[in-house]
Motif scaffolding. Structure first.
Motif, PDB file in Angstrom:
ATOM      1  N   LEU A  25       0.821  -1.210   0.000  1.00  0.00           N
ATOM      2  CA  LEU A  25       0.000   0.000   0.000  1.00  0.00           C
ATOM      3  C   LEU A  25       0.854   1.260   0.000  1.00  0.00           C
ATOM      4  O   LEU A  25       0.527   2.237  -0.686  1.00  0.00           O
ATOM      5  CB  LEU A  25      -0.945  -0.004   1.204  1.00  0.00           C
ATOM      6  CG  LEU A  25      -2.022  -1.083   1.190  1.00  0.00           C
ATOM      7  CD1 LEU A  25      -2.837  -1.016   2.465  1.00  0.00           C
ATOM      8  CD2 LEU A  25      -2.901  -0.961  -0.032  1.00  0.00           C
ATOM      9  N   SER A  26       1.952   1.249   0.742  1.00  0.00           N
ATOM     10  CA  SER A  26       2.809   2.434   0.764  1.00  0.00           C
ATOM     11  C   SER A  26       3.527   2.625  -0.573  1.00  0.00           C
ATOM     12  O   SER A  26       3.721   3.757  -1.017  1.00  0.00           O
ATOM     13  CB  SER A  26       3.826   2.350   1.904  1.00  0.00           C
ATOM     14  OG  SER A  26       4.714   1.278   1.688  1.00  0.00           O
ATOM     15  N   PHE A  27       3.905   1.517  -1.226  1.00  0.00           N
ATOM     16  CA  PHE A  27       4.545   1.639  -2.534  1.00  0.00           C
ATOM     17  C   PHE A  27       3.544   2.074  -3.606  1.00  0.00           C
ATOM     18  O   PHE A  27       3.881   2.839  -4.495  1.00  0.00           O
ATOM     19  CB  PHE A  27       5.207   0.319  -2.945  1.00  0.00           C
ATOM     20  CG  PHE A  27       6.521   0.075  -2.272  1.00  0.00           C
ATOM     21  CD1 PHE A  27       7.644   0.791  -2.636  1.00  0.00           C
ATOM     22  CD2 PHE A  27       6.637  -0.880  -1.277  1.00  0.00           C
ATOM     23  CE1 PHE A  27       8.865   0.563  -2.025  1.00  0.00           C
ATOM     24  CE2 PHE A  27       7.844  -1.112  -0.657  1.00  0.00           C
ATOM     25  CZ  PHE A  27       8.964  -0.388  -1.030  1.00  0.00           C
ATOM     26  N   ILE A  28       2.321   1.564  -3.520  1.00  0.00           N
ATOM     27  CA  ILE A  28       1.297   1.948  -4.493  1.00  0.00           C
ATOM     28  C   ILE A  28       0.946   3.420  -4.335  1.00  0.00           C
ATOM     29  O   ILE A  28       0.716   4.120  -5.322  1.00  0.00           O
ATOM     30  CB  ILE A  28       0.057   1.042  -4.364  1.00  0.00           C
ATOM     31  CG1 ILE A  28       0.395  -0.368  -4.865  1.00  0.00           C
ATOM     32  CG2 ILE A  28      -1.130   1.598  -5.137  1.00  0.00           C
ATOM     33  CD1 ILE A  28      -0.688  -1.392  -4.630  1.00  0.00           C
ATOM     34  N   ALA A  29       0.932   3.911  -3.096  1.00  0.00           N
ATOM     35  CA  ALA A  29       0.639   5.330  -2.867  1.00  0.00           C
ATOM     36  C   ALA A  29       1.695   6.223  -3.507  1.00  0.00           C
ATOM     37  O   ALA A  29       1.393   7.331  -3.947  1.00  0.00           O
ATOM     38  CB  ALA A  29       0.549   5.611  -1.369  1.00  0.00           C
ATOM     39  N   VAL A  37       4.115  -5.779  -7.319  1.00  0.00           N
ATOM     40  CA  VAL A  37       4.791  -7.050  -7.053  1.00  0.00           C
ATOM     41  C   VAL A  37       4.452  -7.540  -5.649  1.00  0.00           C
ATOM     42  O   VAL A  37       4.136  -8.716  -5.438  1.00  0.00           O
ATOM     43  CB  VAL A  37       6.319  -6.898  -7.228  1.00  0.00           C
ATOM     44  CG1 VAL A  37       7.051  -8.151  -6.798  1.00  0.00           C
ATOM     45  CG2 VAL A  37       6.657  -6.545  -8.667  1.00  0.00           C
ATOM     46  N   LEU A  38       4.499  -6.636  -4.665  1.00  0.00           N
ATOM     47  CA  LEU A  38       4.171  -7.020  -3.291  1.00  0.00           C
ATOM     48  C   LEU A  38       2.706  -7.404  -3.138  1.00  0.00           C
ATOM     49  O   LEU A  38       2.376  -8.309  -2.372  1.00  0.00           O
ATOM     50  CB  LEU A  38       4.515  -5.885  -2.329  1.00  0.00           C
ATOM     51  CG  LEU A  38       5.986  -5.753  -1.959  1.00  0.00           C
ATOM     52  CD1 LEU A  38       6.199  -4.521  -1.098  1.00  0.00           C
ATOM     53  CD2 LEU A  38       6.476  -6.980  -1.253  1.00  0.00           C
ATOM     54  N   ALA A  39       1.813  -6.742  -3.865  1.00  0.00           N
ATOM     55  CA  ALA A  39       0.395  -7.095  -3.802  1.00  0.00           C
ATOM     56  C   ALA A  39       0.173  -8.497  -4.365  1.00  0.00           C
ATOM     57  O   ALA A  39      -0.615  -9.279  -3.811  1.00  0.00           O
ATOM     58  CB  ALA A  39      -0.438  -6.069  -4.563  1.00  0.00           C
TER      59      ALA A  39
END
Length: 124
Positions: A25-29, A37-39
């Motif tokens: 979520l922090s990377f997507i923001a 990738v993390l999702a």
């Protein structure tokens, strides 16, 4: 209720997947590709943890170990060379927790393996 080692491994894998989901979520923001990738790792990790909890089959064990190994590799690479276009990342509590959980998942899955069944020897 007594939990076996494979159930503990499944629980640790689920917690690891949830931590990766929070990181995504922090990377997507920040509009970073690493969030996608993390999702994906989060979704696959939750599904494989559920499969490991109920079936404890080879496929679920393999996927859980691969995802935990990828987590360790990504944490190592982030600390040493960093993400593309950025320098090495800092040591964070979240990174330490993910690395510790990944090591715990690998250890618990390896400890919970069952020995192969050998055919009985006839004593004629």
């Amino acid at each position: 209720m007594r939990m076996t080692l494979s159930k503990w491994a499944a629980a640790a894998a689920a917690v690891l997947a949830v931590l990766q989901g929070g990181s995504s979520l922090s990377f997507i923001a920040n509009e970073n590709y690493f969030g996608a990738v993390l999702a994906g790792m989060c979704a696959l990790g939750l599904l494989s943890a559920i499969k490991l909890w109920f079936h404890n089959c080879f496929e679920s064990r393999l996927i859980v170990i691969l995802l935990a190994s990828l987590t360790l590799l990504s944490q190592f690479l982030d600390l040493t060379i960093g993400l593309p276009g950025a320098g090495p990342g800092p040591v964070t509590i979240e990174g330490i927790a993910q690395s510790g959980l990944a090591l715990a998942v690998i250890a618990l899955v390896m400890l919970s393996r069952t020995p192969p069944v050998r055919p009985a020897v006839s004593q004629l």
